[in-house]
Design a protein around this motif. Structure first.
Motif, mmCIF file in Angstrom:
data_model
loop_
_atom_site.group_PDB
_atom_site.id
_atom_site.type_symbol
_atom_site.label_atom_id
_atom_site.label_comp_id
_atom_site.label_asym_id
_atom_site.label_seq_id
_atom_site.Cartn_x
_atom_site.Cartn_y
_atom_site.Cartn_z
ATOM 1 N N ALA A 185 0.857 -1.193 0.000
ATOM 2 C CA ALA A 185 0.000 0.000 0.000
ATOM 3 C C ALA A 185 0.889 1.238 0.000
ATOM 4 O O ALA A 185 2.080 1.166 0.298
ATOM 5 N N LYS A 186 0.306 2.365 -0.307
ATOM 6 C CA LYS A 186 0.992 3.651 -0.212
ATOM 7 C C LYS A 186 1.051 4.033 1.261
ATOM 8 O O LYS A 186 0.075 3.901 1.986
ATOM 9 N N HIS A 187 2.210 4.481 1.719
ATOM 10 C CA HIS A 187 2.329 4.959 3.099
ATOM 11 C C HIS A 187 1.465 6.205 3.250
ATOM 12 O O HIS A 187 1.436 7.050 2.345
ATOM 13 N N GLN A 206 -7.381 3.976 3.197
ATOM 14 C CA GLN A 206 -5.923 3.860 3.134
ATOM 15 C C GLN A 206 -5.465 2.488 3.614
ATOM 16 O O GLN A 206 -4.599 1.870 3.000
ATOM 17 N N LEU A 207 -6.034 2.013 4.707
ATOM 18 C CA LEU A 207 -5.623 0.717 5.240
ATOM 19 C C LEU A 207 -6.024 -0.438 4.328
ATOM 20 O O LEU A 207 -5.229 -1.331 4.062
ATOM 21 N N TYR A 208 -7.264 -0.433 3.885
ATOM 22 C CA TYR A 208 -7.772 -1.557 3.095
ATOM 23 C C TYR A 208 -7.477 -1.438 1.600
ATOM 24 O O TYR A 208 -7.764 -2.360 0.839
ATOM 25 N N GLY A 209 -6.867 -0.342 1.173
ATOM 26 C CA GLY A 209 -6.593 -0.124 -0.249
ATOM 27 C C GLY A 209 -5.290 -0.748 -0.727
ATOM 28 O O GLY A 209 -4.637 -0.206 -1.609
ATOM 29 N N GLY A 264 5.146 5.332 -5.078
ATOM 30 C CA GLY A 264 6.365 5.227 -4.289
ATOM 31 C C GLY A 264 7.577 5.871 -4.933
ATOM 32 O O GLY A 264 8.681 5.756 -4.421
ATOM 33 N N ALA A 265 7.375 6.554 -6.058
ATOM 34 C CA ALA A 265 8.464 7.200 -6.810
ATOM 35 C C ALA A 265 9.571 6.197 -7.149
ATOM 36 O O ALA A 265 10.749 6.527 -7.147
ATOM 37 N N LEU A 266 9.194 4.963 -7.444
ATOM 38 C CA LEU A 266 10.162 3.913 -7.741
ATOM 39 C C LEU A 266 10.489 3.869 -9.232
ATOM 40 O O LEU A 266 9.635 4.147 -10.068
#
Length: 151
Positions: free
Chosen positions: A30-32, A75-78, A100-102
């Protein structure tokens, strides 16, 4: 990022994720919620989400702060469920590259209930308090360039 566009979950993280997923090789990503990075965790963490929402809401109320339970639940479940093989190889869903800018490298940091997955460039810009993670990331990158570590 290795061949065929796959990343490799480091062995210690792989074992923790598999153990917390009751043996399933599934990485939850997930996204932080605050930092420009991703979070990773095992499937068992999902069972804790409702208690976490209750706790975060209680703390916000005690502090007199607003708490958007629907947003935080989203946010949590996504998260995405990403399978990985015995060697830890997994394909990162496309949306997480931007979130994540990866690009072609990732640094795995932390432990406990979840860990973070960083772009080395973003981690390098984090500032005070991040020196140990930044140095570890630089060290691993140097090992990879010298052929002493996994890429």
């Amino acid at each position: 990022m290795g061949e065929k566009g796959r990343f490799v979950l480091p062995p210690d993280f792989r074992k923790a994720v598999r153990d917390s997923g009751l043996g399933e090789r599934v990485l939850c990503i997930a996204k932080h919620p605050r930092w420009k990075c991703l979070t990773g965790f095992g499937l068992s963490r999902v069972a804790e989400f409702e208690n976490e929402l209750d706790r975060e809401e209680r703390v916000a109320l005690e502090r007199g702060q607003d708490f958007d339970r629907d947003l935080r639940a989203q946010q949590l479940y996504g998260f995405a469920r990403v399978p990985f093989d015995d060697s830890g190889r997994f394909i990162l869903p496309e949306r997480f590259f931007k979130l994540g800018a990866l690009t072609d490298a990732a640094f795995f940091q932390g432990g406990g209930k979840q860990f973070t997955i960083w772009s080395p460039d973003v981690l390098a810009e984090m500032g005070a308090g991040w020196e140990d993670a930044q140095e570890a990331c630089l060290d691993l990158a140097q090992q990879a360039r010298n052929g002493k570590g996994r890429k």
